[in-house]
Design a protein around this motif. Structure first.
Motif, short mmCIF file in Angstrom:
data_model
loop_
_atom_site.label_atom_id
_atom_site.label_comp_id
_atom_site.label_asym_id
_atom_site.label_seq_id
_atom_site.Cartn_x
_atom_site.Cartn_y
_atom_site.Cartn_z
N ARG A 126 0.87 -1.18 0.00
CA ARG A 126 0.00 0.00 0.00
C ARG A 126 0.90 1.22 0.00
N PRO A 127 0.42 2.33 -0.61
CA PRO A 127 1.25 3.54 -0.56
C PRO A 127 1.52 3.92 0.89
N ASP A 128 2.75 4.28 1.16
CA ASP A 128 3.13 4.53 2.54
C ASP A 128 4.21 5.60 2.57
N SER A 129 4.08 6.55 3.49
CA SER A 129 5.03 7.66 3.55
C SER A 129 6.43 7.21 3.95
N LYS A 130 6.57 6.08 4.68
CA LYS A 130 7.90 5.65 5.09
C LYS A 130 8.75 5.21 3.92
N LEU A 131 8.13 4.94 2.78
CA LEU A 131 8.88 4.55 1.59
C LEU A 131 9.37 5.75 0.79
N GLU A 166 1.77 -18.42 2.66
CA GLU A 166 0.96 -17.32 2.15
C GLU A 166 1.23 -17.13 0.66
N ASP A 167 0.19 -16.72 -0.04
CA ASP A 167 0.27 -16.58 -1.49
C ASP A 167 0.73 -15.17 -1.84
N ILE A 168 1.96 -15.05 -2.30
CA ILE A 168 2.53 -13.76 -2.70
C ILE A 168 2.72 -13.78 -4.21
N ASN A 169 2.17 -12.79 -4.88
CA ASN A 169 2.25 -12.70 -6.33
C ASN A 169 3.34 -11.70 -6.71
N GLU A 170 4.42 -12.19 -7.31
CA GLU A 170 5.55 -11.32 -7.68
C GLU A 170 5.12 -10.21 -8.63
N GLN A 171 4.28 -10.55 -9.60
CA GLN A 171 3.84 -9.54 -10.57
C GLN A 171 3.00 -8.46 -9.90
N GLU A 172 2.17 -8.84 -8.94
CA GLU A 172 1.35 -7.88 -8.20
C GLU A 172 2.24 -6.89 -7.43
N VAL A 199 5.45 -0.01 -9.65
CA VAL A 199 5.43 0.71 -10.93
C VAL A 199 4.30 1.73 -10.93
N GLU A 200 3.10 1.33 -10.50
CA GLU A 200 1.93 2.20 -10.52
C GLU A 200 1.97 3.29 -9.46
N ASN A 201 2.30 2.93 -8.23
CA ASN A 201 2.22 3.89 -7.13
C ASN A 201 3.45 4.78 -6.99
N PHE A 202 4.60 4.32 -7.45
CA PHE A 202 5.83 5.09 -7.25
C PHE A 202 6.56 5.41 -8.55
N ASN A 203 5.98 4.99 -9.68
CA ASN A 203 6.55 5.26 -10.99
C ASN A 203 7.98 4.75 -11.10
N LEU A 204 8.21 3.54 -10.59
CA LEU A 204 9.52 2.91 -10.67
C LEU A 204 9.50 1.85 -11.77
N LYS A 205 10.61 1.69 -12.45
CA LYS A 205 10.66 0.75 -13.58
C LYS A 205 11.56 -0.44 -13.34
N ASP A 206 12.75 -0.24 -12.79
CA ASP A 206 13.74 -1.31 -12.66
C ASP A 206 13.58 -2.00 -11.31
N ILE A 207 12.67 -2.99 -11.26
CA ILE A 207 12.31 -3.65 -10.01
C ILE A 207 12.41 -5.16 -10.20
#
Length: 116
Positions: A7-12, A36-42, A48-56
């Motif tokens: 989730r978007p978070d100010s600490k990041l 627990e089910d963790i989806n790498e693509q999610e 990418v969507e919330n922080f406009n980062l590309k190289d992840i």
């Protein structure tokens, strides 16, 4: 990262600003002892969507000790800084185990940034 950090978070914001300023790559580690089910693509899409980062890249670990997995990854890759998300420990955890942050501060050969 913990499961609740999608989730978007100010600490990041400090980390995101550093990534943008140095045009750096982001390696996300998630360690889970449960199934627990963790989806790498999610996770990747979230940053990418919330922080406009590309190289992840996302790295999931479910076996071994978290600090050993991180240390091995740091030794095998050119990592300039290790950023850890602060997590509160309950009373029993504080008494019975040394937290990952403290272990990595003393064990890591790269600078450690604690995000709270």
């Amino acid at each position: 990262m913990d499961s609740d950090n999608l989730r978007p978070d100010s600490k990041l914001n400090v980390l995101i600003d550093l990534l943008r300023a140095f045009n750096a790559s982001l390696f996300i580690f998630h360690f889970s002892e449960s199934d627990e089910d963790i989806n790498e693509q999610e996770i990747r899409d979230h940053y990418v969507e919330n922080f406009n980062l590309k190289d992840i890249s996302v790295h999931l670990f479910s076996e071994g000790k978290a600090e050993e997995n991180i240390t091995n990854f740091l030794n095998e890759n050119a990592i300039d800084i290790l950023a850890l998300l602060y997590r509160e420990h309950n009373f029993i955890e504080q008494l019975t185990e040394l937290g990952l942050r403290r272990k990595m501060i003393f064990k890591s050969e790269v600078p450690v940034l604690i995000l709270k």
